[in-house]
Design a protein around this motif. Sequence first.
Motif, PDB file in Angstrom:
ATOM      1  N   HIS A 206       0.828  -1.191   0.000  1.00 21.46           N
ATOM      2  CA  HIS A 206       0.000   0.000   0.000  1.00 21.46           C
ATOM      3  C   HIS A 206       0.870   1.251   0.000  1.00 21.46           C
ATOM      4  O   HIS A 206       1.782   1.388   0.812  1.00 21.46           O
ATOM      5  CB  HIS A 206      -0.917   0.018   1.230  1.00 21.46           C
ATOM      6  CG  HIS A 206      -1.799  -1.189   1.317  1.00 21.46           C
ATOM      7  ND1 HIS A 206      -2.943  -1.323   0.582  1.00 21.46           N
ATOM      8  CD2 HIS A 206      -1.679  -2.320   2.041  1.00 21.46           C
ATOM      9  CE1 HIS A 206      -3.510  -2.487   0.858  1.00 21.46           C
ATOM     10  NE2 HIS A 206      -2.751  -3.127   1.738  1.00 21.46           N
ATOM     11  N   ALA A 207       0.608   2.151  -0.921  1.00 23.21           N
ATOM     12  CA  ALA A 207       1.329   3.420  -0.931  1.00 23.21           C
ATOM     13  C   ALA A 207       1.033   4.176   0.359  1.00 23.21           C
ATOM     14  O   ALA A 207      -0.084   4.171   0.865  1.00 23.21           O
ATOM     15  CB  ALA A 207       0.896   4.255  -2.135  1.00 23.21           C
ATOM     16  N   GLY A 208       2.067   4.815   0.906  1.00 22.76           N
ATOM     17  CA  GLY A 208       1.885   5.571   2.130  1.00 22.76           C
ATOM     18  C   GLY A 208       2.027   4.746   3.389  1.00 22.76           C
ATOM     19  O   GLY A 208       1.968   5.268   4.497  1.00 22.76           O
ATOM     20  N   SER A 209       2.232   3.429   3.240  1.00 26.33           N
ATOM     21  CA  SER A 209       2.363   2.593   4.424  1.00 26.33           C
ATOM     22  C   SER A 209       3.770   2.692   4.989  1.00 26.33           C
ATOM     23  O   SER A 209       4.723   3.018   4.298  1.00 26.33           O
ATOM     24  CB  SER A 209       2.045   1.135   4.077  1.00 26.33           C
ATOM     25  OG  SER A 209       2.842   0.696   2.994  1.00 26.33           O
ATOM     26  N   ARG A 210       3.903   2.390   6.261  1.00 20.78           N
ATOM     27  CA  ARG A 210       5.200   2.482   6.921  1.00 20.78           C
ATOM     28  C   ARG A 210       6.138   1.405   6.371  1.00 20.78           C
ATOM     29  O   ARG A 210       5.747   0.252   6.212  1.00 20.78           O
ATOM     30  CB  ARG A 210       5.011   2.280   8.434  1.00 20.78           C
ATOM     31  CG  ARG A 210       6.307   2.348   9.238  1.00 20.78           C
ATOM     32  CD  ARG A 210       6.000   2.223  10.718  1.00 20.78           C
ATOM     33  NE  ARG A 210       5.368   0.958  11.028  1.00 20.78           N
ATOM     34  CZ  ARG A 210       6.043  -0.187  11.257  1.00 20.78           C
ATOM     35  NH1 ARG A 210       7.361  -0.194  11.176  1.00 20.78           N
ATOM     36  NH2 ARG A 210       5.399  -1.299  11.554  1.00 20.78           N
ATOM     37  N   PRO A 211       7.394   1.755   6.055  1.00 21.00           N
ATOM     38  CA  PRO A 211       8.325   0.748   5.563  1.00 21.00           C
ATOM     39  C   PRO A 211       8.441  -0.417   6.549  1.00 21.00           C
ATOM     40  O   PRO A 211       8.494  -0.222   7.763  1.00 21.00           O
ATOM     41  CB  PRO A 211       9.651   1.507   5.444  1.00 21.00           C
ATOM     42  CG  PRO A 211       9.244   2.938   5.284  1.00 21.00           C
ATOM     43  CD  PRO A 211       8.000   3.087   6.127  1.00 21.00           C
ATOM     44  N   LEU A 212       8.471  -1.620   6.025  1.00 20.58           N
ATOM     45  CA  LEU A 212       8.551  -2.794   6.861  1.00 20.58           C
ATOM     46  C   LEU A 212       9.988  -3.072   7.266  1.00 20.58           C
ATOM     47  O   LEU A 212      10.934  -2.741   6.547  1.00 20.58           O
ATOM     48  CB  LEU A 212       7.982  -4.009   6.115  1.00 20.58           C
ATOM     49  CG  LEU A 212       6.486  -3.946   5.817  1.00 20.58           C
ATOM     50  CD1 LEU A 212       6.092  -5.101   4.922  1.00 20.58           C
ATOM     51  CD2 LEU A 212       5.679  -3.996   7.110  1.00 20.58           C
ATOM     52  N   ASP A 213      10.128  -3.717   8.410  1.00 22.36           N
ATOM     53  CA  ASP A 213      11.449  -4.042   8.928  1.00 22.36           C
ATOM     54  C   ASP A 213      11.935  -5.343   8.291  1.00 22.36           C
ATOM     55  O   ASP A 213      12.025  -6.394   8.918  1.00 22.36           O
ATOM     56  CB  ASP A 213      11.390  -4.186  10.454  1.00 22.36           C
ATOM     57  CG  ASP A 213      12.775  -4.404  11.046  1.00 22.36           C
ATOM     58  OD1 ASP A 213      13.757  -4.090  10.356  1.00 22.36           O
ATOM     59  OD2 ASP A 213      12.852  -4.897  12.187  1.00 22.36           O
ATOM     60  N   THR A 214      12.203  -5.289   7.014  1.00 26.46           N
ATOM     61  CA  THR A 214      12.717  -6.444   6.283  1.00 26.46           C
ATOM     62  C   THR A 214      13.560  -5.941   5.133  1.00 26.46           C
ATOM     63  O   THR A 214      13.308  -4.877   4.580  1.00 26.46           O
ATOM     64  CB  THR A 214      11.580  -7.341   5.755  1.00 26.46           C
ATOM     65  OG1 THR A 214      12.155  -8.439   5.040  1.00 26.46           O
ATOM     66  CG2 THR A 214      10.650  -6.587   4.829  1.00 26.46           C
ATOM     67  N   ALA A 215      14.578  -6.717   4.779  1.00 20.58           N
ATOM     68  CA  ALA A 215      15.497  -6.269   3.734  1.00 20.58           C
ATOM     69  C   ALA A 215      14.879  -6.378   2.349  1.00 20.58           C
ATOM     70  O   ALA A 215      15.296  -5.683   1.427  1.00 20.58           O
ATOM     71  CB  ALA A 215      16.780  -7.102   3.792  1.00 20.58           C
ATOM     72  N   ASP A 216      13.893  -7.238   2.199  1.00 24.65           N
ATOM     73  CA  ASP A 216      13.361  -7.489   0.854  1.00 24.65           C
ATOM     74  C   ASP A 216      11.845  -7.685   0.888  1.00 24.65           C
ATOM     75  O   ASP A 216      11.349  -8.789   0.661  1.00 24.65           O
ATOM     76  CB  ASP A 216      14.034  -8.728   0.263  1.00 24.65           C
ATOM     77  CG  ASP A 216      13.715  -8.904  -1.211  1.00 24.65           C
ATOM     78  OD1 ASP A 216      13.361  -7.904  -1.854  1.00 24.65           O
ATOM     79  OD2 ASP A 216      13.811 -10.041  -1.699  1.00 24.65           O
ATOM     80  N   PRO A 217      11.074  -6.621   1.161  1.00 26.02           N
ATOM     81  CA  PRO A 217       9.619  -6.776   1.192  1.00 26.02           C
ATOM     82  C   PRO A 217       9.067  -7.042  -0.201  1.00 26.02           C
ATOM     83  O   PRO A 217       9.615  -6.584  -1.198  1.00 26.02           O
ATOM     84  CB  PRO A 217       9.122  -5.435   1.734  1.00 26.02           C
ATOM     85  CG  PRO A 217      10.187  -4.464   1.336  1.00 26.02           C
ATOM     86  CD  PRO A 217      11.482  -5.225   1.416  1.00 26.02           C
ATOM     87  N   LEU A 218       7.981  -7.792  -0.255  1.00 19.05           N
ATOM     88  CA  LEU A 218       7.336  -8.141  -1.508  1.00 19.05           C
ATOM     89  C   LEU A 218       6.202  -7.157  -1.781  1.00 19.05           C
ATOM     90  O   LEU A 218       5.367  -6.916  -0.911  1.00 19.05           O
ATOM     91  CB  LEU A 218       6.777  -9.561  -1.400  1.00 19.05           C
ATOM     92  CG  LEU A 218       6.145 -10.163  -2.647  1.00 19.05           C
ATOM     93  CD1 LEU A 218       7.225 -10.490  -3.667  1.00 19.05           C
ATOM     94  CD2 LEU A 218       5.367 -11.418  -2.268  1.00 19.05           C
ATOM     95  N   ILE A 219       6.182  -6.587  -2.978  1.00 23.93           N
ATOM     96  CA  ILE A 219       5.094  -5.689  -3.354  1.00 23.93           C
ATOM     97  C   ILE A 219       3.991  -6.550  -3.967  1.00 23.93           C
ATOM     98  O   ILE A 219       4.064  -6.949  -5.124  1.00 23.93           O
ATOM     99  CB  ILE A 219       5.567  -4.618  -4.357  1.00 23.93           C
ATOM    100  CG1 ILE A 219       6.793  -3.888  -3.818  1.00 23.93           C
ATOM    101  CG2 ILE A 219       4.446  -3.627  -4.647  1.00 23.93           C
ATOM    102  CD1 ILE A 219       6.561  -3.122  -2.540  1.00 23.93           C
ATOM    103  N   CYS A 220       2.996  -6.866  -3.156  1.00 26.62           N
ATOM    104  CA  CYS A 220       1.970  -7.823  -3.572  1.00 26.62           C
ATOM    105  C   CYS A 220       0.662  -7.509  -2.854  1.00 26.62           C
ATOM    106  O   CYS A 220       0.667  -7.148  -1.678  1.00 26.62           O
ATOM    107  CB  CYS A 220       2.421  -9.255  -3.236  1.00 26.62           C
ATOM    108  SG  CYS A 220       1.177 -10.526  -3.518  1.00 26.62           S
TER     109      CYS A 220
END
Length: 314
Positions: A206-220
């Motif tokens: 989701h645009a505007g969401s807080r960045p996740l604490d992971t090195a490689d988040p999946l855009i899905c």
Amino acid sequence: MSYLERLQGDVTGRYGRLADRDEDTVDHEVALTRDWIDTQPMVRAVLAEAAAAEPDLDYEAWRAGLGKPRDFRWPARTEAGRAWLIWRLMNDIAEAERAGAVQQVLGYASQMYGGSGLRSLTSMTQGFVERIFQPLFDHLADRVGRGGVALYRLERYAARVEWFDRDRLYADFEAARSGGDAGEEVYERDLQRFLFLDGGLVTQAHAGSRPLDTADPLICRGAVYAGPDGAAVAAGFDQLVAAAREHERTVAYLVVLNLTGHLLRTPPEPYVEAAGVHVHLVVVRAQPRAEPPAEPRVVELAGLLAAGRAGTAG
């Protein structure tokens, strides 16, 4: 031994066969290897992702450089991009071999190593295979071994819903709608939970969401198709592209949950490009079990998305 371990071993074994061939037999082995890869869904998923890693790579310029050893270089910045160049070359060799061409690999090898005076024809051929083809198989084996290929996981998700959970999820969807909610969140939560538990994949959709604490988040993300105009699918697609751009990603995944009897047809290559983002499309038959219509309505998913974007722009 698990399926992934066996497949990883098969990938390594296929490279071993290539590396052992001489100048007269290696072209045929390339064609056989290409055909084998085409039958392996998970390997195809790795290659589909590799195709999107560096969309600006100039394959033809790179291939021309194979005949100029002093100028040869890998233009790719990533292992995935390099793998895609090699896969393109193997496909070209395979197609030409089936059309009657011979000793293509030797031709490349002679240009790369000719004049050195140090190599026989067989050793030049095998040297070319090691230098040019091996990085593809290293990449495939690594990705298969890690088992984190997003498209493969999404295919598993589609099968799980279609075989086991479609009735339950639809009942939850209807209950949420009767309670005043849109209902789509039922499928979205189920998708994200599956990806995390099955493959350890953390999503950022989701645009505007807080960045996740992971090195490689999946855009899905998932999107529900309830017909007839597919507005929710088009809106979900736009949100997905916006999220990918915000998080500086060039690859994203849209899972379309089909709640109708319509046949949603993806493009021959099941992805679309939008605003520099390569969006893979996965369709899940999520409607409750029932007798299928005799002649289901066919809906072209790419056309539906294009119409939705045009409507939004207008």
